[in-house]
Scaffold this motif. Structure first.
Motif, PDB file in Angstrom:
ATOM      1  N   UNK A   1      -5.545  -9.328  -2.330  1.00  0.00           N
ATOM      2  CA  UNK A   1      -4.792  -8.040  -2.686  1.00  0.00           C
ATOM      3  C   UNK A   1      -5.527  -6.690  -2.600  1.00  0.00           C
ATOM      4  N   UNK A   2      -6.701  -6.858  -3.219  1.00  0.00           N
ATOM      5  CA  UNK A   2      -7.870  -5.964  -3.141  1.00  0.00           C
ATOM      6  C   UNK A   2      -8.074  -5.493  -1.637  1.00  0.00           C
ATOM      7  N   UNK A   3      -8.311  -6.252  -0.669  1.00  0.00           N
ATOM      8  CA  UNK A   3      -8.537  -6.049   0.599  1.00  0.00           C
ATOM      9  C   UNK A   3      -7.068  -5.490   1.199  1.00  0.00           C
ATOM     10  N   UNK A   4      -6.003  -5.661   0.762  1.00  0.00           N
ATOM     11  CA  UNK A   4      -4.900  -5.002   1.445  1.00  0.00           C
ATOM     12  C   UNK A   4      -4.915  -3.809   0.664  1.00  0.00           C
ATOM     13  N   UNK A   5      -5.273  -3.534  -0.550  1.00  0.00           N
ATOM     14  CA  UNK A   5      -5.170  -2.060  -1.094  1.00  0.00           C
ATOM     15  C   UNK A   5      -6.243  -1.290  -0.637  1.00  0.00           C
ATOM     16  N   UNK A   6      -7.370  -1.811  -0.281  1.00  0.00           N
ATOM     17  CA  UNK A   6      -8.514  -1.015   0.451  1.00  0.00           C
ATOM     18  C   UNK A   6      -7.968  -0.458   1.933  1.00  0.00           C
ATOM     19  N   UNK A   7      -7.066  -1.448   2.590  1.00  0.00           N
ATOM     20  CA  UNK A   7      -6.596  -1.129   3.750  1.00  0.00           C
ATOM     21  C   UNK A   7      -5.679   0.006   3.894  1.00  0.00           C
ATOM     22  N   UNK A   8      -4.721  -0.096   2.799  1.00  0.00           N
ATOM     23  CA  UNK A   8      -3.898   0.962   2.525  1.00  0.00           C
ATOM     24  C   UNK A   8      -4.605   2.145   2.346  1.00  0.00           C
ATOM     25  N   UNK A   9      -5.623   2.254   1.293  1.00  0.00           N
ATOM     26  CA  UNK A   9      -6.379   3.580   1.225  1.00  0.00           C
ATOM     27  C   UNK A   9      -6.907   4.241   2.605  1.00  0.00           C
ATOM     28  N   UNK A  10      -7.253   3.114   3.484  1.00  0.00           N
ATOM     29  CA  UNK A  10      -7.783   3.628   4.834  1.00  0.00           C
ATOM     30  C   UNK A  10      -6.659   4.338   5.651  1.00  0.00           C
ATOM     31  N   UNK A  11      -5.613   3.824   5.419  1.00  0.00           N
ATOM     32  CA  UNK A  11      -4.489   4.151   6.310  1.00  0.00           C
ATOM     33  C   UNK A  11      -3.947   5.436   5.657  1.00  0.00           C
ATOM     34  N   UNK A  12      -3.998   5.807   4.429  1.00  0.00           N
ATOM     35  CA  UNK A  12      -3.750   7.279   3.563  1.00  0.00           C
ATOM     36  C   UNK A  12      -4.467   8.010   3.873  1.00  0.00           C
ATOM     37  N   UNK A  13      -5.653   7.731   4.244  1.00  0.00           N
ATOM     38  CA  UNK A  13      -6.686   8.746   4.559  1.00  0.00           C
ATOM     39  C   UNK A  13      -6.558   9.284   6.031  1.00  0.00           C
ATOM     40  N   UNK A  14      -6.266   8.227   6.795  1.00  0.00           N
ATOM     41  CA  UNK A  14      -5.945   8.578   8.235  1.00  0.00           C
ATOM     42  C   UNK A  14      -4.691   9.597   8.312  1.00  0.00           C
ATOM     43  N   UNK A  15      -3.773   9.104   7.664  1.00  0.00           N
ATOM     44  CA  UNK A  15      -2.213  10.166   7.497  1.00  0.00           C
ATOM     45  C   UNK A  15      -2.783  11.388   7.010  1.00  0.00           C
ATOM     46  N   UNK A  16      -3.258  11.311   5.889  1.00  0.00           N
ATOM     47  CA  UNK A  16      -3.822  12.883   5.335  1.00  0.00           C
ATOM     48  C   UNK A  16      -4.484  13.662   6.392  1.00  0.00           C
ATOM     49  N   UNK A  17      -5.469  13.187   7.229  1.00  0.00           N
ATOM     50  CA  UNK A  17      -6.014  13.810   8.469  1.00  0.00           C
ATOM     51  C   UNK A  17      -4.920  14.314   9.203  1.00  0.00           C
ATOM     52  N   UNK A  18      -4.142  13.326   9.578  1.00  0.00           N
ATOM     53  CA  UNK A  18      -3.212  13.935  10.849  1.00  0.00           C
ATOM     54  C   UNK A  18      -2.292  14.837  10.334  1.00  0.00           C
ATOM     55  N   UNK A  19      -1.738  14.717   8.951  1.00  0.00           N
ATOM     56  CA  UNK A  19      -1.018  15.909   8.312  1.00  0.00           C
ATOM     57  C   UNK A  19      -1.856  17.127   8.421  1.00  0.00           C
ATOM     58  N   UNK A  20      -3.027  16.977   7.869  1.00  0.00           N
ATOM     59  CA  UNK A  20      -3.868  18.393   7.697  1.00  0.00           C
ATOM     60  C   UNK A  20      -3.937  19.007   9.058  1.00  0.00           C
ATOM     61  N   UNK A  21      -4.501  18.193   9.874  1.00  0.00           N
ATOM     62  CA  UNK A  21      -4.543  19.124  11.433  1.00  0.00           C
ATOM     63  C   UNK A  21      -3.090  19.482  12.056  1.00  0.00           C
ATOM     64  N   UNK A  22      -2.004  18.662  11.844  1.00  0.00           N
ATOM     65  CA  UNK A  22      -0.945  19.051  12.308  1.00  0.00           C
ATOM     66  C   UNK A  22      -0.238  20.456  11.419  1.00  0.00           C
TER      67      UNK A  22
END
Length: 57
Positions: A28-49
């Motif tokens: 469960x912690x590994x999946x939560x960590x992966x979700x944090x990674x993906x949220x960081x990537x999405x935040x970068x996409x939105x910021x650059x857009x």
């Protein structure tokens, strides 16, 4: 807001996600960590857009 704020927040989220991914053994912690990674990537996409859209016009 400036691009630097978004990038700093995304870097912090990405770092927390990598730390959680490396150190935890619980699935469960590994999946939560992966979700944090993906949220960081999405935040970068939105910021650059947002920045590219505002500088275009």
């Amino acid at each position: 807001m400036q691009l630097q704020y978004f990038l700093i927040l995304a870097a912090a989220l990405f770092s927390i996600g990598i730390y959680g991914l490396v150190t935890s053994r619980n699935v469960v912690r590994v999946l939560m960590s992966i979700e944090l990674l993906l949220n960081a990537v999405n935040l970068n996409f939105l910021a650059f857009f947002r920045i590219s859209r505002s500088t275009r016009y």
